[in-house]
Enzyme design. Structure first.
Site, mmCIF file in Angstrom:
data_model
loop_
_atom_site.group_PDB
_atom_site.id
_atom_site.type_symbol
_atom_site.label_atom_id
_atom_site.label_comp_id
_atom_site.label_asym_id
_atom_site.label_seq_id
_atom_site.Cartn_x
_atom_site.Cartn_y
_atom_site.Cartn_z
ATOM 1 N N TYR A 46 0.836 -1.201 0.000
ATOM 2 C CA TYR A 46 0.000 0.000 0.000
ATOM 3 C C TYR A 46 0.880 1.264 0.000
ATOM 4 O O TYR A 46 0.645 2.216 -0.750
ATOM 5 C CB TYR A 46 -0.888 -0.048 1.246
ATOM 6 C CG TYR A 46 -1.828 1.109 1.425
ATOM 7 C CD1 TYR A 46 -2.981 1.221 0.647
ATOM 8 C CD2 TYR A 46 -1.597 2.072 2.398
ATOM 9 C CE1 TYR A 46 -3.857 2.283 0.830
ATOM 10 C CE2 TYR A 46 -2.463 3.132 2.593
ATOM 11 C CZ TYR A 46 -3.587 3.233 1.806
ATOM 12 O OH TYR A 46 -4.456 4.277 1.986
ATOM 13 N N ARG A 98 -15.815 4.250 5.250
ATOM 14 C CA ARG A 98 -16.087 2.806 5.206
ATOM 15 C C ARG A 98 -14.807 2.016 5.407
ATOM 16 O O ARG A 98 -14.788 0.942 5.952
ATOM 17 C CB ARG A 98 -16.663 2.442 3.829
ATOM 18 C CG ARG A 98 -18.147 2.644 3.694
ATOM 19 C CD ARG A 98 -18.730 1.780 2.591
ATOM 20 N NE ARG A 98 -18.075 1.951 1.305
ATOM 21 C CZ ARG A 98 -17.838 0.951 0.463
ATOM 22 N NH1 ARG A 98 -18.161 -0.274 0.761
ATOM 23 N NH2 ARG A 98 -17.249 1.182 -0.701
ATOM 24 N N LYS A 122 0.965 4.136 -2.820
ATOM 25 C CA LYS A 122 0.559 5.493 -2.464
ATOM 26 C C LYS A 122 1.671 6.506 -2.741
ATOM 27 O O LYS A 122 1.395 7.643 -3.140
ATOM 28 C CB LYS A 122 0.148 5.542 -0.990
ATOM 29 C CG LYS A 122 -1.260 5.005 -0.746
ATOM 30 C CD LYS A 122 -2.270 5.760 -1.576
ATOM 31 C CE LYS A 122 -3.699 5.580 -1.143
ATOM 32 N NZ LYS A 122 -4.647 6.232 -2.062
ATOM 33 N N LEU A 150 3.174 14.338 24.208
ATOM 34 C CA LEU A 150 3.646 15.687 24.532
ATOM 35 C C LEU A 150 4.710 15.660 25.628
ATOM 36 O O LEU A 150 5.553 16.533 25.718
ATOM 37 C CB LEU A 150 2.442 16.516 25.006
ATOM 38 C CG LEU A 150 2.691 17.912 25.528
ATOM 39 C CD1 LEU A 150 3.223 18.806 24.419
ATOM 40 C CD2 LEU A 150 1.395 18.509 26.080
ATOM 41 N N PHE A 207 -2.816 25.232 35.993
ATOM 42 C CA PHE A 207 -1.493 25.061 35.396
ATOM 43 C C PHE A 207 -1.197 26.333 34.605
ATOM 44 O O PHE A 207 -1.681 26.519 33.499
ATOM 45 C CB PHE A 207 -1.470 23.810 34.510
ATOM 46 C CG PHE A 207 -1.942 22.584 35.258
ATOM 47 C CD1 PHE A 207 -1.169 22.066 36.286
ATOM 48 C CD2 PHE A 207 -3.162 22.007 34.998
ATOM 49 C CE1 PHE A 207 -1.602 20.979 37.014
ATOM 50 C CE2 PHE A 207 -3.610 20.920 35.721
ATOM 51 C CZ PHE A 207 -2.829 20.399 36.734
ATOM 52 N N ASP A 230 -1.292 8.406 31.666
ATOM 53 C CA ASP A 230 -1.364 9.525 30.715
ATOM 54 C C ASP A 230 -0.211 9.381 29.729
ATOM 55 O O ASP A 230 0.901 9.830 29.971
ATOM 56 C CB ASP A 230 -1.290 10.867 31.459
ATOM 57 C CG ASP A 230 -1.502 12.042 30.503
ATOM 58 O OD1 ASP A 230 -1.369 11.837 29.275
ATOM 59 O OD2 ASP A 230 -1.803 13.146 30.974
HETATM 60 C C1 LIG Z 1 -7.716 13.484 30.510
HETATM 61 C C2 LIG Z 1 -8.157 14.585 29.646
HETATM 62 C C3 LIG Z 1 -7.781 15.866 30.247
HETATM 63 C C4 LIG Z 1 -6.347 16.020 30.278
HETATM 64 C C5 LIG Z 1 -5.802 16.448 28.945
HETATM 65 C C6 LIG Z 1 -4.439 16.893 29.141
HETATM 66 C C7 LIG Z 1 -3.442 15.763 28.980
HETATM 67 C C8 LIG Z 1 -2.088 16.092 29.575
HETATM 68 O O1 LIG Z 1 -1.211 15.044 29.194
HETATM 69 C C9 LIG Z 1 -1.602 17.431 29.066
HETATM 70 C C10 LIG Z 1 -0.740 18.116 30.041
HETATM 71 O O2 LIG Z 1 -0.463 17.703 31.127
HETATM 72 S S1 LIG Z 1 -0.115 19.628 29.535
HETATM 73 C C11 LIG Z 1 0.952 20.142 30.870
HETATM 74 C C12 LIG Z 1 0.282 20.955 31.920
HETATM 75 N N1 LIG Z 1 -0.269 22.193 31.455
HETATM 76 C C13 LIG Z 1 0.504 23.252 31.120
HETATM 77 O O3 LIG Z 1 1.717 23.204 31.145
HETATM 78 C C14 LIG Z 1 -0.219 24.494 30.710
HETATM 79 C C15 LIG Z 1 0.484 25.693 31.251
HETATM 80 N N2 LIG Z 1 -0.326 26.891 30.974
HETATM 81 C C16 LIG Z 1 -0.077 27.707 29.950
HETATM 82 O O4 LIG Z 1 0.874 27.516 29.196
HETATM 83 C C17 LIG Z 1 -0.993 28.889 29.756
HETATM 84 O O5 LIG Z 1 -1.696 29.133 30.954
HETATM 85 C C18 LIG Z 1 -2.072 28.673 28.625
HETATM 86 C C19 LIG Z 1 -1.348 28.406 27.287
HETATM 87 C C20 LIG Z 1 -2.982 27.488 28.977
HETATM 88 C C21 LIG Z 1 -2.926 29.921 28.497
HETATM 89 O O6 LIG Z 1 -2.067 31.005 28.316
HETATM 90 P P1 LIG Z 1 -2.553 32.250 27.427
HETATM 91 O O7 LIG Z 1 -3.085 31.774 26.129
HETATM 92 O O8 LIG Z 1 -1.414 33.225 27.409
HETATM 93 O O9 LIG Z 1 -3.762 32.789 28.243
HETATM 94 P P2 LIG Z 1 -3.870 34.137 29.061
HETATM 95 O O10 LIG Z 1 -3.740 35.292 28.110
HETATM 96 O O11 LIG Z 1 -2.961 34.081 30.245
HETATM 97 O O12 LIG Z 1 -5.370 34.078 29.564
HETATM 98 C C22 LIG Z 1 -6.447 34.077 28.640
HETATM 99 C C23 LIG Z 1 -7.664 33.524 29.341
HETATM 100 O O13 LIG Z 1 -7.475 32.122 29.609
HETATM 101 C C24 LIG Z 1 -7.526 31.875 31.026
HETATM 102 N N3 LIG Z 1 -6.487 30.895 31.340
HETATM 103 C C25 LIG Z 1 -5.152 31.098 31.306
HETATM 104 N N4 LIG Z 1 -4.527 29.948 31.670
HETATM 105 C C26 LIG Z 1 -5.476 29.034 31.927
HETATM 106 C C27 LIG Z 1 -5.450 27.697 32.368
HETATM 107 N N5 LIG Z 1 -4.287 27.090 32.630
HETATM 108 N N6 LIG Z 1 -6.623 27.047 32.544
HETATM 109 C C28 LIG Z 1 -7.806 27.675 32.320
HETATM 110 N N7 LIG Z 1 -7.903 28.972 31.909
HETATM 111 C C29 LIG Z 1 -6.746 29.629 31.718
HETATM 112 C C30 LIG Z 1 -7.253 33.217 31.678
HETATM 113 O O14 LIG Z 1 -7.809 33.285 32.987
HETATM 114 C C31 LIG Z 1 -7.925 34.171 30.687
HETATM 115 O O15 LIG Z 1 -9.328 34.119 30.856
HETATM 116 P P3 LIG Z 1 -10.089 35.278 31.667
HETATM 117 O O16 LIG Z 1 -9.639 36.552 31.030
HETATM 118 O O17 LIG Z 1 -11.525 34.957 31.463
HETATM 119 O O18 LIG Z 1 -9.629 35.145 33.085
#
Ligand SMILES: CCCCCCC[C@@H](O)CC(=O)SCCNC(=O)CCNC(=O)[C@H](O)C(C)(C)COP(=O)(O)OP(=O)(O)OC[C@H]1O[C@@H](n2cnc3c(N)ncnc32)[C@H](O)[C@@H]1OP(=O)(O)O
Length: 677
Positions: free
Chosen positions: A132, A167, A136, A455, A504, A451
């Protein structure tokens, strides 16, 4: 692009998924769908090896042929040495013959758009698909040449390598994945490539020049995906400034298309309150121990043995293991079972987590988890999906989790920004500190708890999400922080743990050290975590709620003057609240308390503060009586703010003390600190 302007000749032999048999049903169904939507379509059921017949049907029906899209799909997974000729005949020869039949018509009319459909199996190779893959990738060579030869006649040829539920793929992919990979996500790209205004020629999509562009979210506010949106964002879709190189077919399947999945793909279909799925999680002490190791416990610390050794008399699960059983329901394809939800998993970050335990966690058994979509928020820079998960042991509700999934770049769909369903965190106040140093391999260890998100380990997958290197699981840092609190304020006793919430805020890289800063108020410990090396807050607005504070050993509070004294005083005040009117009938303020137990005088105590050191002397009555320290919040605040002299408060009876006599040693410490203020 208006369907009314399109006339389609559809060919489908109607073979089964292995290329056998023949039926008109598949082609007829699509023709009906197109006609029902106002388009023109005609079916043809010949083999693709009869290319001339196919093209003739189109010419007979519409008078010309402008576009030829070769989507030949069927596969047989064979070992290398079995090379079924059928695969080559259908994919390579079929596409060649059909295109050749159309070629001269297109050249003569000075317009033609040809689309070849290759596969990730050809681009990257895939185990068991030698035949395949060869067929392709042969198509890509064919397309590249046609692109060169056709250019001067305005006949352009591009190749796509899509993944979609069909399908065919439903025979090799789980149903939830098939449901998530909608053909609608591929169609707009094809339509744009077929358009007379599109000048793209010789391109390969999903991957261009063996690299993957960062892509662009093309979904418009409250609208379905459209070829116009693809056209309007074409520059960004093809922008290689932040290109990454995929390492294998897995990355391809997860990414699905150079045009990112949208989130939520269809906000109408994604109903809040909708059940995601139910799953069973069976475990024993092995998973409990693996989890403890995953969040950094080690035999170096004798306190940790109770979480690492199944024969330890106090063997138990870390309370935050409660996230693991609940997470299983979402990780095992559960998210894909939500209609209307399509996620580009390279853009998924764990946003926040709330966990509340209602019962102590068992160390083995089968737990059932039920998940629902609590809400979907539009945060501008991303979309937040709130998922509530209840986890049961039999009929008994064991714990509740709220997962907040942040999908980067998927905001701006016109949704609401906040929700009363969110478990709110609070800013931290004064702090006690603890620091731990997760080793570089921590994420590799933590993955073993379920998990498996690449990533956290695969550099090329991390690069697709825009990270220079894999990042630590959010729930791993979360586990570290909860351990800090449990050690600092609850003597490592898991039964004291009630709930935890954390955001986070920034990614943590494996190898960075986590510093937790804590402040206890009543039964709540506020905390934030920083990366020590960079001083960046990575866990924000977090808190842990504890049970049974009155039993907590006071020596777990940091000792010493200043800040620590404040902690101690706060602790005294909170304890009093939690003890209620349990024991003390009357407090005789300064030099002695009349302590009563069951209404009778049990002991007298004196305090000598004259020396300035302050101490508690045991009076007559033995050591079994109960004493309690009390101070109102307001008085306490006044003391802390320097408005009320603590000694005066003591003398005036505003500060009263009650507590268990067994704590006398600790009371001495408290009073020493008190005297220093
Ligand atoms: C089982 C299924 C579920 C699990 C699935 C996941 C599987 C896992 O394997 C994945 C992981 O573990 S990933 C690792 C852990 N997480 C991280 O490292 C994320 C770190 N956070 C970031 O980078 C930024 O906060 C980021 C990028 C998240 C946001 O940053 P910005 O885009 O710069 O946002 P910002 O301008 O600061 O704020 C905008 C609005 O978003 C809200 N916000 C910010 N951080 C948030 C967060 N962490 N969670 C929820 N909301 C968040 C802000 O409050 C703001 O909203 P508002 O103005 O309404 O307050």
């Amino acid at each position: 692009m208006d369907l009314n302007k399109l006339s389609l000749k559809l060919n489908d032999l109607g073979a089964d998924t292995k290329g056998g048999g023949k039926s008109s049903a598949a082609a007829d169904k699509v023709v009906e769908e197109i006609r029902a939507k106002g388009g023109k379509a005609v079916a043809n059921y010949d083999s693709v090896e009869d290319g001339e017949k196919l093209i003739q049907t189109a010419l007979d029906s519409f008078g010309r042929i402008g576009v030829c899209v070769c989507v030949l799909v069927f596969t047989v997974v064979f070992v290398f040495l079995c090379t079924p000729d059928l695969i080559q005949r259908v994919h390579l020869r079929g596409s060649f013959l059909v295109t050749r039949a159309a070629w001269n018509h297109m050249k003569n009319q000075k317009f033609g758009r040809i689309i070849m459909t290759t596969s990730a199996a050809g681009i990257y190779g895939n185990f068991g698909q030698a035949n395949y893959s060869a067929a392709k990738l042969g198509l890509l060579g064919l397309a590249n040449t046609l692109a060169i030869e056709g250019r001067k006649y305005n006949v352009y040829c591009n190749t796509i390598a899509p993944v979609a539920g069909s399908r065919l793929t439903e025979t090799v992919m789980p149903p939830d994945v098939v449901a998530a990979l909608k053909a609608e996500y591929v169609a707009p790209l094809v339509l744009w490539l077929c358009h007379e205004d599109c000048q793209e020629n010789g391109g390969l999509f999903e991957v261009l020049r063996w690299e993957r562009t960062k892509g662009h979210t093309v979904r418009q506010k409250n609208k379905a995906m459209s070829p116009e949106a693809v056209r309007d964002h074409w520059d960004k879709i093809c922008d290689f400034t932040a290109a990454t190189r995929p390492s294998g077919i897995q990355g391809h399947v997860l990414l699905c298309a150079v045009i990112r999945f949208h989130f939520p793909c269809d906000s109408q279909a994604l109903a809040v309150g909708q059940k995601v799925s139910t799953s069973l999680f069976t475990f024993n002490h092995t998973q409990c121990i693996l989890y403890a190791l995953g969040v950094g416990m080690s035999t170096k610390d004798p306190d940790h043995l109770r979480f690492l050794y199944e024969n330890h008399p106090d063997f138990g699960c870390l309370p935050t293991f409660g996230v693991i059983a609940s997470q299983a329901v979402l990780m095992e394809g559960g998210l894909s079972s939500v209609p209307g939800l399509g996620i580009d998993f390279t853009q998924v970050l764990h946003g926040e987590q709330y966990l509340e335990l209602y019962k102590p966690l068992p160390t083995s058994g089968t737990l059932r988890s039920e998940a629902t979509v609590a809400d979907v928020l539009d945060k501008g820079s991303g979309a937040v999906l709130l998922l509530d998960v209840n986890t049961y042991n039999g009929d008994e509700l064991l714990c509740f989790n709220q997962f907040s999934v942040f999908v980067v770049g998927a905001g701006g769909f016109g949704g609401k920004r906040t929700s009363d369903r969110v478990k709110v965190g609070f800013p931290p106040n004064l702090r006690a500190k603890q620091c731990l140093f997760p080793p570089r391999s921590q994420a590799a260890l933590y993955r073993l708890s379920g998990d498996w998100n690449p990533l956290h380990i695969d550099p090329s997958f991390a690069a697709m999400g825009g990270f220079k290197q894999p990042i630590l699981h959010g729930l791993c840092s979360f586990g570290f922080a909860a351990r800090h609190v449990l050690k600092q304020f609850a003597g490592n006793d898991p039964s004291r743990f009630k709930a935890i919430k954390a955001r986070f805020a920034k990614p943590v890289l494996p190898g960075q050290s986590l510093q937790t800063e804590m402040w206890k108020e009543g039964n709540r410990v506020h905390l934030q975590c920083k990366v020590k090396e960079t001083d960046v807050v990575v866990l924000a607005g977090a808190y842990v709620d504890l049970h049974g504070e009155s039993d907590a050993p006071l020596e777990n509070l940091p000792q010493g003057g200043g800040l620590q004294s404040e902690l101690v005083f706060a602790e005294i005040g909170r304890r009093i609240e939690s003890l209620g009117s349990e024991l003390v009938r009357k407090v005789n303020a300064v030099f002695g308390w009349e302590i009563t137990k069951d209404g009778k005088t049990a002991a007298q105590w004196t305090i000598d503060l004259k020396s300035g050191s302050g101490s508690l002397h045991r009076g007559a009555g033995g050591g079994k009586a109960d004493v309690t320290f009390t101070v109102s919040d307001q008085d306490f605040m006044e003391v802390v703010q320097g408005k009320l002299n603590p000694q005066k408060a003591f003398f005036s009876g505003k500060l009263k003390i009650r507590g268990n006599i067994m704590l006398s040693q600790k009371l001495e410490v408290i009073l020493k600190d008190y005297a220093k203020l």
